[in-house]
Design a protein around this motif. Sequence first.
Motif, PDB file in Angstrom:
ATOM      1  N   ASN A  38       0.821  -1.215   0.000  1.00 36.48           N
ATOM      2  CA  ASN A  38       0.000   0.000   0.000  1.00 36.48           C
ATOM      3  C   ASN A  38       0.852   1.261   0.000  1.00 36.48           C
ATOM      4  OD1 ASN A  38      -2.416  -1.355  -0.077  1.00 36.48           O
ATOM      5  ND2 ASN A  38      -2.650  -1.367   2.143  1.00 36.48           N
ATOM      6  N   GLY A  42       1.026   3.898  -3.022  1.00 34.42           N
ATOM      7  CA  GLY A  42       0.756   5.304  -2.730  1.00 34.42           C
ATOM      8  C   GLY A  42       1.854   6.210  -3.251  1.00 34.42           C
ATOM      9  N   LEU A  85      -4.378   9.216  -0.436  1.00 35.22           N
ATOM     10  CA  LEU A  85      -5.306   8.332   0.287  1.00 35.22           C
ATOM     11  C   LEU A  85      -4.691   6.961   0.523  1.00 35.22           C
ATOM     12  CD1 LEU A  85      -8.742   9.170  -1.363  1.00 35.22           C
ATOM     13  CD2 LEU A  85      -8.036   9.632   0.986  1.00 35.22           C
ATOM     14  N   LEU A  86      -4.056   6.408  -0.508  1.00 42.89           N
ATOM     15  CA  LEU A  86      -3.404   5.105  -0.354  1.00 42.89           C
ATOM     16  C   LEU A  86      -2.293   5.158   0.670  1.00 42.89           C
ATOM     17  CD1 LEU A  86      -3.085   3.769  -4.001  1.00 42.89           C
ATOM     18  CD2 LEU A  86      -4.189   2.616  -2.113  1.00 42.89           C
ATOM     19  N   PHE A  88      -1.832   7.261   3.262  1.00 39.77           N
ATOM     20  CA  PHE A  88      -2.180   7.536   4.652  1.00 39.77           C
ATOM     21  C   PHE A  88      -3.288   6.652   5.223  1.00 39.77           C
ATOM     22  CE2 PHE A  88      -0.321  11.662   3.362  1.00 39.77           C
ATOM     23  CZ  PHE A  88       0.776  11.601   4.207  1.00 39.77           C
ATOM     24  N   TYR A  89      -4.171   6.129   4.344  1.00 35.88           N
ATOM     25  CA  TYR A  89      -5.274   5.341   4.856  1.00 35.88           C
ATOM     26  C   TYR A  89      -5.251   3.882   4.400  1.00 35.88           C
ATOM     27  CZ  TYR A  89      -7.175   9.845   6.127  1.00 35.88           C
ATOM     28  OH  TYR A  89      -7.355  11.082   6.671  1.00 35.88           O
ATOM     29  N   GLY A  90      -4.282   3.500   3.617  1.00 32.05           N
ATOM     30  CA  GLY A  90      -4.244   2.137   3.094  1.00 32.05           C
ATOM     31  C   GLY A  90      -3.475   1.194   4.001  1.00 32.05           C
ATOM     32  N   GLU A  91      -4.117   0.726   5.022  1.00 35.72           N
ATOM     33  CA  GLU A  91      -3.436  -0.199   5.947  1.00 35.72           C
ATOM     34  C   GLU A  91      -4.004  -1.576   5.850  1.00 35.72           C
ATOM     35  OE1 GLU A  91      -3.301   1.306   9.888  1.00 35.72           O
ATOM     36  OE2 GLU A  91      -2.472   3.186   9.240  1.00 35.72           O
TER      37      GLU A  91
END
Length: 91
Positions: A38, A42, A85-86, A88-91
Amino acid sequence: MNEDTKVLRDYLLFTVPHVTVLAGALLGVLLLLGVKLNVALGIFTIFYGFMLLILALVIREHFSKLLWYRLAVTFFVGLVLMGLLLLFYGE
């Protein structure tokens, strides 16, 4: 299709593949280094969108009135936002 649209099409056809190869090489290096998928995607998407946005800003003076140019810039900004978005929020 008017002449300006043809010139824009040709410009994008000859420059976007070079940016794609460069961004793909960055993605490959990140994956070889063992970066999380991810995070690597990103970084790749941010870099790819940013480089395409630079290309669009170089030709802004000549093509800013064309609808296709505005759509392309919107897509490039969307790529940068998707990469953020990927990242910071792609976990």
